[in-house]
Design an enzyme around this catalytic site. Structure first.
Site, PDB file in Angstrom:
ATOM      1  CE1 TYR A 489       8.380  -9.363   2.903  1.00  0.00           C
ATOM      2  CE2 TYR A 489       9.837  -8.330   4.510  1.00  0.00           C
ATOM      3  CZ  TYR A 489       8.988  -8.228   3.431  1.00  0.00           C
ATOM      4  OH  TYR A 489       8.735  -6.999   2.873  1.00  0.00           O
ATOM      5  CB  SER A 569       6.281  -8.671  -1.028  1.00  0.00           C
ATOM      6  OG  SER A 569       6.550  -7.330  -1.338  1.00  0.00           O
ATOM      7  CG  ASP A 652       1.234  -5.969  -6.833  1.00  0.00           C
ATOM      8  OD1 ASP A 652       1.336  -4.862  -6.279  1.00  0.00           O
ATOM      9  OD2 ASP A 652       1.861  -6.969  -6.474  1.00  0.00           O
ATOM     10  CG  HIS A 687       1.888  -6.092  -2.832  1.00  0.00           C
ATOM     11  ND1 HIS A 687       2.731  -6.684  -3.755  1.00  0.00           N
ATOM     12  CD2 HIS A 687       2.590  -6.076  -1.663  1.00  0.00           C
ATOM     13  CE1 HIS A 687       3.884  -6.980  -3.178  1.00  0.00           C
ATOM     14  NE2 HIS A 687       3.821  -6.636  -1.909  1.00  0.00           N
TER      15      HIS A 687
END
Length: 721
Positions: A489, A569, A652, A687
């Site tokens: 991430y 993301s 989203d 999302h």
């Protein structure tokens, strides 16, 4: 960058598998851009030929047709993978266990969330005591046939009479809040709309709710327009929303957002102002009595700049407790707890900055539960309100713990603990004795004794020491032959901690290695670690991830032909940047709901908040850094990219799907290899939050089947029934 032609061909690559014919690779589907779009950024001309794919799929017929065509190719490819049926069957078996949330007490009763196994949404239960039979309070599975309407957020009145709860439709960030009378279990008819990034807070006498809302968007712009001009209102029960009282606004600062807190003693209303993703806040408060007609007093600005984090924890009269990264002389990047007396202005330190990052503090009775991360694993210390150490909470190993909420009169609190190979376990913690009592342990069809979880440290490009967790079946041969999935991430001060995941358990059961790297940009080691992966230093994140991949190969866990990467993301950006910078290093990639156009992200919905981490193309220096790694802009014609399955959703409104649409179109155009490049576009999903179980299982079955196919995995005999 070479300018692209008006009509850009998309090569939808899908080699034939199984008995059904797959689309021939020579088939070329052409979709024109509306214009040959070229933008001038500080003297640099940048082509954007797929600008038209930013349009809302619900409003633009061309985009809808493109989505339909892409899905036909993608699902046609995926359904022919021989292992897919078995993988979906096993995922369904593994997912089918009772899942419990952490209990909490409100108004003398206990509440908890539970999913029986394959329910699309978690159900809210209530019970009189921990030993009594639970009753269903709210079951969102009855709200829609396809399970895409979710219960998202709760706020109980302090007297236990009312529950305000959020309703999320199709994964959107927009919430509609309703109120239930807990005695009759019927809705009161109160409804709050256009609420986003906000949980309502009951006023002191439980007659109404403070909440932040945005203006109603223009027609057709609900899911793409920038979120500006949030204001705080008081809604009184039994009145229409149109009559709500405006109590706080800053019209000169439309980019500010607000959260509300009413202190547990009912004496103060606190508004915390924010303007991005960085935890840098202004804090306003007012007394709720003693003003005109006995009402609230005027607002007072307590923290008057956006320089530091000040997160309200609790109060003792006029003494406010804050979690902060401001030190007595400079910054305190690992954070501490201080008090500010709002009557005298006196400040004092309660919990000093320690060697590990302090990620959160809660008050239960007259104790503070301080949650730390040590090399990305949870530690919890208990202290008095004066900061005196009481004891540590003992856990059963390296993992992640959450919970530890309560009131001033609580005698107990609750928490959950899990790790990569340990399913979630829920505990009751006795404040007086310090003993933890196991209440529930997830009964997953998985033997954790068969798996090994280890933490390693490796060096990044610049010599920085980076931690990584690696999980796999015991007896693994380090001969480079193991299919491996590397996850990361690296952003927004968010730490990745070891936690149980059915999908990852299934991956390891299939024979795969799972690795999770704790990259810079995250919150594993405090603000300095976070800042080292932001704005002009964002390349450090990609370097850390690439170094993790090289470590896994060098140590014999895997090889280039057996290595896949995954992220969602900001992690989708990570995967996109990694395959554009090192297409030779990976066999497959799974970028999910990623931020792929780094020059225009701030022009949609919540994108403007991310400038704190990314910077903005409006700034010349930051533009240069963004342009250097923006996945959409750094794809090169004629390069053989890894097999890629991009995933996104049509509704989203956090990272608008145009990011993934444009990246997919450009990647399909540029790609010169034989590996498939596909995009999977979910319908009525956002999302990630609120996605129904059925859709989650189907999506993971597609992703794991894609990896099994591309990495040459042979499933264990009898796998999936």
């Amino acid at each position: 960058m070479r300018f692209l032609p008006l009509f850009a061909p998309l090569l939808l690559v899908a080699p034939a598998l199984g008995d059904d014919p797959a689309p021939d690779r020579s088939e070329v589907l052409k979709y024109p851009s509306s214009v040959q779009q070229v933008d001038d950024y500080h003297g640099t001309l940048v082509a954007d030929p797929f600008r038209w794919l930013e349009n809302d799929v619900r409003e633009d017929e061309r985009v809808a047709e493109w989505v339909k065509a892409q899905n036909e190719v993608t699902f046609g490819y995926l359904k022919q993978i021989p292992q897919r049926k078995a993988i979906e069957g096993r995922l369904t078996e593994l997912w089918n266990y009772e899942k419990f949330g952490v209990p909490f007490e409100e108004g003398g009763k206990y509440y908890f969330f539970k999913n029986d196994g394959l329910q699309n949404q978690f159900v809210l239960y209530v019970q009189e005591t921990l030993d009594s039979e639970p009753e269903v309070l709210i079951d969102p599975n009855t709200w829609s046939e396809d399970g895409t309407i979710a219960l998202s957020g709760t706020a109980f009145s302090s007297d236990g009479k009312y529950l305000a709860y959020g309703v999320q439709d199709a994964g959107s960030d927009w919430r509609t809040w309703k109120v239930m009378d807990l005695e009759t279990r019927k809705e009161t008819g109160d409804e709050l709309t256009y609420v986003k990034f906000n949980t309502p807070e009951w006023n002191a006498d439980d007659t109404g709710l403070y909440y932040g809302r945005y203006p109603e968007p223009n027609a057709g712009e609900k899911f793409q327009t920038l979120n500006l001009n949030q204001k705080v209102y008081l809604h009184r029960l039994g009145t229409p929303q149109s009559e709500d009282e405006l109590v706080f606004e800053r019209p000169a600062h439309p980019e500010w957002g607000f959260s509300n807190t009413v202190t547990e003693d009912g004496a103060y209303h606190i508004v915390t102002a924010w303007k991005g993703t960085d935890p840098r806040y202004r804090v306003f408060y007012r007394k709720l009595a003693g003003g005109e007609d006995g009402g609230p007093q005027p607002w007072v600005e307590l923290i008057d700049d956006f320089e530091q984090e000040y997160e309200f924890v609790t109060n003792e009269g006029s003494k406010f407790y804050f979690l902060t990264d401001e030190g007595e002389q400079g910054d305190a990047p690992l954070k501490r707890v201080v008090t500010i007396d709002v009557e005298t202005g006196e400040r004092a330190e309660v919990i000093a900055e320690a060697e590990n990052v302090l990620t959160g503090v809660s008050r239960v009775a007259n104790l503070l539960f301080a949650k730390y991360l040590k090399d990305a694993t949870t530690q919890v210390k208990i202290l008095t309100l004066e900061g005196e150490f009481v004891r540590d909470v003992e856990f059963e190993g390296l993992g992640s713990a959450s919970g530890f909420s309560g009131d001033r009169d609580s005698t107990e609190t609750f928490y959950s603990f899990d790790s990569f190979a340990t399913p979630p376990s829920v505990y009751r913690y006795d404040l007086a004795t310090g003993e933890s009592e196991l209440l529930r342990r997830a009964n997953v069809d998985l033997d954790p004794e068969l798996y090994e979880v280890k933490q390693v440290f490796y060096e990044s490009k610049d010599g920085t020491r980076v931690p990584m967790f690696i999980s796999y079946k015991k007896g693994l041969a380090l001969d480079g032959s193991n299919p491996t999935l590397l996850y990361g991430y690296g952003g927004f001060n968010i730490p990745l901690t070891p936690g149980f995941s059915v999908s990852r358990a299934a991956w390891m059961e299939m024979g795969g290695v799972f690795a999770m790297a704790n990259l810079r940009g995250g919150g594993e080691y405090g603000e300095a670690w976070h800042e080292a992966g932001t704005k002009l230093k964002k390349q450090n994140v990609f370097d850390d991830f690439i170094a993790a991949a090289e470590y896994l190969i060098a140590e014999g866990y895997t090889s280039r032909d057996k290595l896949a990467i995954q992220g969602g993301s900001n992690g989708g950006l990570l995967v996109g940047a990694s395959i554009t910078q090192r297409p030779d290093l990976f066999a497959a990639a799974l970028p999910a709901v990623g931020v792929m156009d780094m020059l225009r992200f701030h022009q949609f919905t919540a994108g403007r908040f991310w400038v704190d981490d990314y910077g903005s193309a409006d700034d010349p220096e930051e533009f240069a850094a963004l342009y250097a790694y923006s996945p959409y802009h750094n794809l090169e014609d004629g390069v053989s990219y890894p097999a890629t399955l991009i995933t996104t959703a049509d509704t989203d409104d956090r990272v608008v799907p145009g990011h993934s649409f444009k990246f997919a179109a450009r990647l399909q155009q540029a790609h010169a290899g034989e590996a498939p490049v596909l995009i999977r576009i979910e319908t009525r999903a956002g999302h990630g939050a609120g996605k129904p179980t059925e859709k989650i299982i189907e999506e993971y079955a597609d992703m794991w089947a894609f990896l099994a196919d591309r990495l040459g995995m042979t499933l264990p005999e009898g796998y999936g029934g």
